[in-house]
Design a protein around this motif. Structure first.
Motif, PDB file in Angstrom:
ATOM      1  N   GLY A   1      21.905  18.335  -3.737  1.00  0.00           N
ATOM      2  CA  GLY A   1      21.702  17.548  -4.946  1.00  0.00           C
ATOM      3  C   GLY A   1      21.015  18.382  -6.004  1.00  0.00           C
TER       4      GLY A   1
ATOM      5  N   ASP B   1      23.028  22.459  -6.557  1.00  0.00           N
ATOM      6  CA  ASP B   1      24.069  21.950  -5.666  1.00  0.00           C
ATOM      7  C   ASP B   1      25.415  22.636  -5.950  1.00  0.00           C
ATOM      8  OD1 ASP B   1      24.273  20.016  -3.570  1.00  0.00           O
ATOM      9  OD2 ASP B   1      25.636  18.888  -4.818  1.00  0.00           O
TER      10      ASP B   1
ATOM     11  N   CYS C   1      22.030  22.349   3.825  1.00  0.00           N
ATOM     12  CA  CYS C   1      22.075  20.978   3.312  1.00  0.00           C
ATOM     13  C   CYS C   1      20.786  20.207   3.551  1.00  0.00           C
ATOM     14  CB  CYS C   1      23.152  20.169   4.038  1.00  0.00           C
ATOM     15  SG  CYS C   1      24.689  21.014   4.341  1.00  0.00           S
TER      16      CYS C   1
ATOM     17  N   ARG D   1      22.344  14.267   1.430  1.00  0.00           N
ATOM     18  CA  ARG D   1      23.403  14.847   0.624  1.00  0.00           C
ATOM     19  C   ARG D   1      24.611  15.230   1.495  1.00  0.00           C
ATOM     20  NH1 ARG D   1      25.354  14.338  -4.240  1.00  0.00           N
ATOM     21  NH2 ARG D   1      26.103  16.287  -5.155  1.00  0.00           N
TER      22      ARG D   1
END
Ligand code: ADP
Ligand code: MG
Length: 244
Positions: A139, A143, A159, A163
């Motif tokens: 995010g 991202d 990650c 997300r």
């Protein structure tokens, strides 16, 4: 070596040592990255970053992880857990010639964006002389631009849990079916932050034929529960504060 069951001393060997396979054994005492069964590309990348001597958790975990074993590694913050999982990730994908392919080969899950960014920076160092691709799925501004379908083409995704699950559920063609390695970093923090259900939803969607590396600063009951759910016959490695 005598056949199993014929060694009169077998009962006195602690279970930890008994489990070390012939493949792992030659590397158990290694102190330098240079001594590990890894590619010259990785060795050069580590040397360029001035990573020479392994930390205790790296010495403990790398021989097993590099032989494809699942690992639960516990060691305090600052003990070098990141390289203990990044080197096996990069080596596995390199050995499988993943660098010449598009697709998600490894997923690294981190509790926070900030830690994910740090992992990604360390990945750049370890992967310097490889042609594997990687990206952040966290995010915000850093991202991956998923609109252009890049998520699916990258080899290594770093990650945050929410997300990642969002991409798994909502991004068309997001494909983890070829996943080779899953890393759960700072698993205790991921759980403390309330991501247990999110993690379960992620793990159940991933192929069962994979290697899983789980690292944590502490070994809580919830970490052990998560390990039971996500790891297969893992090597349990705890490095204590004095030696970490
Ligand atoms: P942890 O995840 O256990 O908290 P990190 O992986 O973030 O620890 O490592 C802490 C710091 O130590 C990082 O700056 C990292 O680059 C450095 N580091 C890790 N392993 C080594 C090593 N073998 N030699 C020198 N520095 C290292
Ligand atoms: Mg860490």
């Amino acid at each position: 070596a005598p056949a199993p069951g014929t060694n009169p001393l077998a009962h006195s060997i602690p279970p930890q040592q008994e489990k070390v396979s012939d493949e792992v054994a030659p590397f158990v005492g290694a102190k330098l990255f240079e001594q590990l069964p890894i590619s010259n590309r990785t060795k050069r990348s580590l040397a360029d970053a001035k990573f020479i001597n392994m930390t205790a958790i790296q010495r403990a975990a790398l021989p097993h992880a590099l032989c494809g074993r699942d690992v639960l590694g516990a060691a305090k913050t600052g003990s070098g857990k990141t390289l203990a999982f990044l080197i096996p990730v990069v080596e596995k994908l390199y050995r499988l010639q993943w660098g010449s392919m598009d697709g998600v080969g490894a997923i690294i899950i981190s509790p926070t964006r900030e830690l994910a960014v740090q992992i990604f920076e360390e990945l750049r160092k370890v992967g310097k002389h490889h042609n594997l691709s990687g990206g952040l799925l966290i995010g915000g501004r850093k991202d991956i631009d998923s609109e252009k379908g890049r998520v699916n083409r990258l080899n290594i995704l770093v990650c945050t849990p929410g997300r990642l699950l969002q991409h798994m559920d909502e991004t068309p063609n997001f494909d983890c079916t070829q996943l080779q390695v899953l890393v759960l970093d700072e698993a205790d923090r991921i759980l403390d932050m309330g991501f247990a259900n999110t993690l379960n939803a992620i793990v159940t969607q991933l192929p069962k034929q994979r290697q899983t590396l789980l690292f944590s600063a502490t070994q809580t009951k919830s970490v052990k529960d998560l390990a039971r759910l996500s790891l297969k016959d893992p090597e349990y490695l705890a490095v204590h504060a004095e030696s970490a």
